[in-house]
Design an enzyme around this catalytic site. Structure first.
Site, PDB file in Angstrom:
ATOM      1  N   CYS A 287      -0.351   2.117   6.670  1.00  0.00           N
ATOM      2  CA  CYS A 287      -0.022   0.712   6.895  1.00  0.00           C
ATOM      3  C   CYS A 287       0.207   0.039   5.544  1.00  0.00           C
ATOM      4  O   CYS A 287      -0.411   0.396   4.542  1.00  0.00           O
ATOM      5  CB  CYS A 287      -1.136   0.012   7.664  1.00  0.00           C
ATOM      6  SG  CYS A 287      -2.771   0.107   6.916  1.00  0.00           S
TER       7      CYS A 287
ATOM      8  N   HIS B 146      -9.029   3.567  -1.959  1.00  0.00           N
ATOM      9  CA  HIS B 146      -7.612   3.238  -1.721  1.00  0.00           C
ATOM     10  C   HIS B 146      -7.064   2.504  -2.940  1.00  0.00           C
ATOM     11  O   HIS B 146      -6.922   1.292  -2.934  1.00  0.00           O
ATOM     12  CB  HIS B 146      -7.528   2.382  -0.454  1.00  0.00           C
ATOM     13  CG  HIS B 146      -6.164   1.884  -0.100  1.00  0.00           C
ATOM     14  ND1 HIS B 146      -4.989   2.445  -0.582  1.00  0.00           N
ATOM     15  CD2 HIS B 146      -5.777   0.852   0.711  1.00  0.00           C
ATOM     16  CE1 HIS B 146      -3.959   1.787  -0.087  1.00  0.00           C
ATOM     17  NE2 HIS B 146      -4.407   0.809   0.694  1.00  0.00           N
TER      18      HIS B 146
ATOM     19  N   CYS C  73       0.806  -1.218   0.000  1.00  0.00           N
ATOM     20  CA  CYS C  73       0.000   0.000   0.000  1.00  0.00           C
ATOM     21  C   CYS C  73       0.842   1.273   0.000  1.00  0.00           C
ATOM     22  O   CYS C  73       0.351   2.333  -0.384  1.00  0.00           O
ATOM     23  CB  CYS C  73      -0.941   0.011   1.200  1.00  0.00           C
ATOM     24  SG  CYS C  73      -2.143  -1.331   1.208  1.00  0.00           S
TER      25      CYS C  73
END
Length: 384
Positions: A370, A340, A89
């Site tokens: 994260c 996201h 991510c």
């Protein structure tokens, strides 16, 4: 050590699942903010030293070093190289770090950093699925002797990690739903007030994020079933699958002078740390502590924060552990409302953080998120 400056940042609108960008080729999605960045800055693209790009699940249209491909698809000079990196991510936040480090090392002067993810075309974690239909016989963790000996053979699951975090930090489902509602409300307010307008370059006729759900209510969120029986994580408190891309121009002090550029921010600190990979999503806590210590700063020195809303429990635990007030965090909403797009999110967060600092007059902004494997990047910028 030489300074690294962010000259400008731009992003695509975020396209929702089965939305306006769903059929767009991943390379066209990635090329879009590169073209917009070159146009906005007026920089001669021949002067760019490298393109550092974040992207995960590099299959199909995202394969073959999409950072290089995107530059070419944008019609830019062939002699400029590109590289694609995967820190899960945090891929495009790490792209920004590598770009800044190239400049700070004195070996580069102008670098484009960014990332993209076409989650409609290539669903999340396709590369992790086991089976001949995906062309893989193994997953990325389980089955490796060293991994099994160290961490066991239990499946690694983000939702399970989010549940564990909620339990450990005593975060109720109601608290997460209030946080999720605020994400949508803040993102809608930013849209209505035109605060996103300067960071979004319209694409495929879309000039605003289509992931925001302004009709979200606490009653509606309370009616959703948890993903795991008996759990507290629902789709309403998790980030959305979507399509998006973003790009930034990083420059040395010499390049700023030589080309008459006006930087928007200075890179004040950058670092990356990691935590237990089974917990996976707790990395922002030790990473933020480490970054502030290295930078000689405290929470009170930071005017605005961006902490990715992979699941509501992640920023809530981070805020609770570090004593960070919600009114300084994700003030334009986050991944729950805006989505996201994994490889793009790091660059998108920084693009939004820069605009928020400029509108509010803040000096320092901190970004963290994260990342798979229990990792977390932290970037601190100083608005100029």
């Amino acid at each position: 050590m030489p300074e690294a400056y962010i000259v400008d940042a731009v992003r695509s609108p975020i396209g929702r699942k089965k939305g306006s960008l769903a059929q767009l080729h991943p390379a066209d999605l990635a090329a879009h903010p590169i073209s917009a960045l070159v146009e906005r800055t007026g920089i001669d693209p021949n002067l760019v030293d490298d393109v550092v790009w974040g992207c995960c699940d590099t299959l199909g249209g995202q394969a073959g070093d999409i950072g290089r491909t995107a530059w070419l698809v944008a019609g830019m000079p062939e002699h400029v190289p590109g590289v694609t990196i995967d820190r899960q991510c945090g891929s495009s936040q790490q792209a920004l770090h590598f770009a800044a480090q190239g400049v700070m090392s004195g070996t580069q002067d102008l670098v484009v950093a960014g990332g993209s993810q076409a989650m409609n075309r290539i669903p999340i974690s396709s590369a992790m699925m086991v089976g001949p239909q995906f062309g893989f016989n193994d997953g990325p963790f389980i089955g490796a002797k060293g991994w099994d000996a160290r961490y066991g053979t239990e499946e690694i699951n983000q939702i399970k990690s989010a549940e564990m975090i909620a339990q450990k930090w005593e975060i109720s489902r109601e608290a997460m739903e209030e946080f999720a509602l605020a994400s949508h409300q803040r993102a809608q307010a930013a849209t209505d007030n035109g605060w996103f307008a300067s960071e979004i370059a319209a694409l495929e006729g879309l000039d605003r994020d289509e992931t925001i759900r302004p009709t979200t209510t606490l009653e509606g969120l309370a009616g959703l079933n948890p993903v795991n029986e008996g759990g507290v994580i629902t789709a309403g408190v998790a980030s959305q699958n979507c399509d998006g891309s973003a790009a930034l121009l990083v420059a040395s002090e010499q390049a700023v002078k030589d080309h008459g550029l006006k930087p928007r921010a200075r890179i004040h600190h950058l670092s990356v740390r990691a935590d237990n990979p089974i917990w996976m999503l707790t990395g922002p806590i030790p990473a933020t502590q480490h970054a502030l210590k290295k930078a000689g700063m405290s929470i009170n020195d930071i005017d605005l924060f961006e902490c990715n809303e992979a699941f509501a429990s992640v920023p809530l635990a981070w805020m609770k552990e570090l004593g960070i007030p919600h009114d300084k965090v994700n003030i334009y909403g986050g991944g729950i409302a805006l989505g996201h797009p994994i490889g793009a999110t790091g660059a998108r967060l920084m693009t939004t953080l820069l605009n928020a600092l400029e509108r509010t007059g803040g000096r320092y902004g901190l970004q963290t998120m994260c990342e798979g494997g229990g990792q977390a990047n932290v970037t601190i910028v100083e608005r100029l």
